[in-house]
Design an enzyme around this catalytic site. Structure first.
Site, PDB file in Angstrom:
ATOM      1  N   GLY A 176       0.818  -1.210   0.000  1.00 43.99           N
ATOM      2  CA  GLY A 176       0.000   0.000   0.000  1.00 43.99           C
ATOM      3  C   GLY A 176       0.847   1.253   0.000  1.00 43.99           C
ATOM      4  N   ALA A 177       1.818   1.315  -0.919  1.00 38.20           N
ATOM      5  CA  ALA A 177       2.828   2.374  -0.864  1.00 38.20           C
ATOM      6  C   ALA A 177       2.541   3.559  -1.780  1.00 38.20           C
ATOM      7  CB  ALA A 177       4.200   1.795  -1.213  1.00 38.20           C
ATOM      8  N   GLY A 210      -1.081   7.980   1.065  1.00 43.29           N
ATOM      9  CA  GLY A 210      -1.151   8.146   2.505  1.00 43.29           C
ATOM     10  C   GLY A 210       0.065   7.727   3.288  1.00 43.29           C
ATOM     11  N   GLY A 258       1.592   4.807   3.669  1.00 40.80           N
ATOM     12  CA  GLY A 258       2.586   3.990   2.978  1.00 40.80           C
ATOM     13  C   GLY A 258       3.531   4.818   2.134  1.00 40.80           C
ATOM     14  N   SER A 296      -4.824  -0.829  14.210  1.00 40.12           N
ATOM     15  CA  SER A 296      -5.662   0.311  14.564  1.00 40.12           C
ATOM     16  C   SER A 296      -6.066   0.220  16.025  1.00 40.12           C
ATOM     17  CB  SER A 296      -6.922   0.320  13.693  1.00 40.12           C
ATOM     18  OG  SER A 296      -7.819   1.335  14.113  1.00 40.12           O
ATOM     19  N   TYR A 340     -14.177  -3.588   9.858  1.00 38.32           N
ATOM     20  CA  TYR A 340     -12.841  -3.005   9.896  1.00 38.32           C
ATOM     21  C   TYR A 340     -12.161  -3.282  11.234  1.00 38.32           C
ATOM     22  CZ  TYR A 340      -9.252   0.631  10.131  1.00 38.32           C
ATOM     23  OH  TYR A 340      -8.071   1.304  10.281  1.00 38.32           O
TER      24      TYR A 340
END
Length: 278
Positions: free
Chosen positions: A13-14, A17, A19, A147, A170
């Site tokens: 996920g780079a 945001g 990442g 989280s 989530y």
């Protein structure tokens, strides 16, 4: 630990945001970075931007859709074939509590509840497949981006087929990732591979948050906390911990329940195909 400039680090996920922010900071150190995402166009843009900002030419791009276990396993296989050493895996990619499905239950390519599949099953499978390479590369680290939002796993309805709620989905997926952190850390004790997780910062202004709720912290805050777990020499032998930002914290009680950890491990091995479901 090896100097950061000599390390090879994978970030999922780079392209957005947190990442992307972490990748940019790591690139400035001279580290060899392996950047993952699911859009080749965004991947090319990300590589170009980071190279221009940092001058680091040791950046590689790998595309995979983590909602597919087949593509996730394929990513691990490609990485295993391309790199003789992997110092750190940063499992950052994920689906937020809003957006995907617009409040309705969505499923992955494998017909699993989407948030559980992407936020938990994908990093579980990817890390398990890369585990032999991490062991050979020790000292090495696994950093799981979790989280503070957590809810217990209902093992009778893990895929939330009866009563679905995106926020609950989530939070359950993030608790599962924390539980995996603790379980794998215990398994790898003494190997030189550490496994830790964190809540990087509360409601950063990322695509998971923007347009849904008001941000309460900055991406820079989250990047600083995540970077600490990746590069801090003080954490070289620290494993099996959950952090809220820069501070060690306690996760939800279920994360410390040995029976629950064993049930989750067995179920995860079966769902990802690592062992037979029979």
């Amino acid at each position: 630990m090896r100097p950061v400039a000599d390390q090879t680090i994978l970030i999922t996920g780079a392209t957005d945001g947190l990442g992307k922010a972490v990748a940019t900071e790591l690139a400035a150190t001279g580290a060899r970075l392996v950047l993952h995402g699911r859009d080749d166009g965004k991947g090319a843009d990300t590589l170009r931007e980071i190279q221009q900002q940092t001058g680091n030419g040791h950046l590689s791009w790998y595309r995979a859709d983590l909602s597919s276990l087949q593509e996730t396993a394929g990513l691990a296989a490609r990485l295993g074939g391309a790199y003789g050493r992997l110092d750190t895996v940063v499992n950052n990619a994920g689906v937020g509590f809003a957006g995907a499905g617009d409040g309705r239950r969505a499923v992955s390519r494998d017909k699993y509840e989407l948030r559980f599949a992407v936020n938990y099953l994908a990093p579980y499978l990817l890390t398990r497949r890369l585990e032999p390479l991490l062991r050979r590369s020790a000292p090495a680290r696994v950093v799981n981006v979790a989280s503070a939002g957590q809810e217990p796993i209902d093992f009778a309805d893990v895929m939330l087929e009866r009563e679905y709620d995106g926020l609950r989905a989530y939070r359950q997926s993030k608790l599962a990732l924390i539980m995996f952190t603790f379980d794998l850390a215990a398994e790898l004790a003494g190997t030189g591979v550490t496994v830790n997780c964190l809540h990087p910062a509360t409601l950063m202004p990322t695509k998971m948050v923007n347009g849904f709720v008001k941000p309460r912290s900055s991406v820079a805050d989250g990047a600083a906390a995540t970077m600490r777990l990746i590069v801090s020499p003080a954490l070289e032998n620290v494993t099996g911990r959950y952090y809220d930002g820069l501070l060690e914290a306690r996760a939800l009680d279920q994360a410390y329940d040995e029976d629950a950890l064993q049930r989750l491990r067995k179920m995860s091995d079966q769902l990802t195909g690592l062992i037979s479901g029979n």
